[in-house]
Design an enzyme around this catalytic site. Structure first.
Site, PDB file in Angstrom:
ATOM      1  N   CYS A 113       0.042   3.751   2.760  1.00 47.44           N
ATOM      2  CA  CYS A 113       0.513   3.234   4.049  1.00 47.44           C
ATOM      3  C   CYS A 113       1.976   3.612   4.269  1.00 47.44           C
ATOM      4  O   CYS A 113       2.372   4.014   5.367  1.00 47.44           O
ATOM      5  CB  CYS A 113       0.371   1.714   4.115  1.00 47.44           C
TER       6      CYS A 113
ATOM      7  N   CYS B  16       0.833  -1.210   0.000  1.00 50.01           N
ATOM      8  CA  CYS B  16       0.000   0.000   0.000  1.00 50.01           C
ATOM      9  C   CYS B  16       0.869   1.262   0.000  1.00 50.01           C
ATOM     10  O   CYS B  16       1.559   1.542   0.978  1.00 50.01           O
ATOM     11  CB  CYS B  16      -0.912  -0.047   1.226  1.00 50.01           C
TER      12      CYS B  16
END
Length: 150
Positions: free
Chosen positions: A71, A68
């Site tokens: 993230c 991600c």
């Protein structure tokens, strides 16, 4: 048998001394000047209860994934918040790919998903990345709201 939570070394922002910070117990303070240290730990399904739910202070949980992009971008902002709020919160990072049961438990539908837990109870939740100032304000508001009588 599960592995015991590991400790990390952290440099004190006040005096510069390097300290070992346990993943699960206490409230970390510098061994030299006694200033609060940022408390950042990783947890998974086997040790989440010990590391996050039994912490002696509110916990900011980062449910993230290695694949991600947002993230990876929010990680440094969360660490800054943990440093800024040293002694007031603990940051616990959970890789949802390694801990799918926790992802299901917290009904993660997007990553990153951020939670603030107080004694194991979710008091705030948000999905998506944000800047360090926005995240700090969100955490401080959650802490203020949870301190108010119902």
């Amino acid at each position: 048998m599960s592995a015991s939570p590991v400790s990390h070394t952290v440099r004190c922002g006040t005096c510069g001394r390097t300290n070992r910070v346990p993943a699960a117990q206490g409230r970390p303070r510098c061994g030299n000047c006694r200033a609060p240290l940022p408390w950042i730990a990783e947890a998974g399904g086997s040790d989440f209860g010990t590391v996050a739910e039994q912490a002696g202070l509110p916990v900011l949980v980062d449910l993230w994934a290695t694949w991600c992009g947002p993230c990876r971008m929010v990680g440094p902002a969360l660490e800054k918040v943990a440093n800024d709020l040293a002694g007031r919160i603990k940051l616990v990072k959970v890789d949802i790919d390694k801990s799918p049961a926790l992802a299901r438990r917290f009904e993660v539908q997007a990553v990153p998903t951020l939670l603030v837990l107080d004694r194991g109870r979710t008091i705030a939740r948000q999905a998506g990345a944000a800047s360090a100032p926005v995240l700090r304000q969100w955490v401080e508001q959650a802490l203020t709201d949870s301190a108010q009588p119902a």
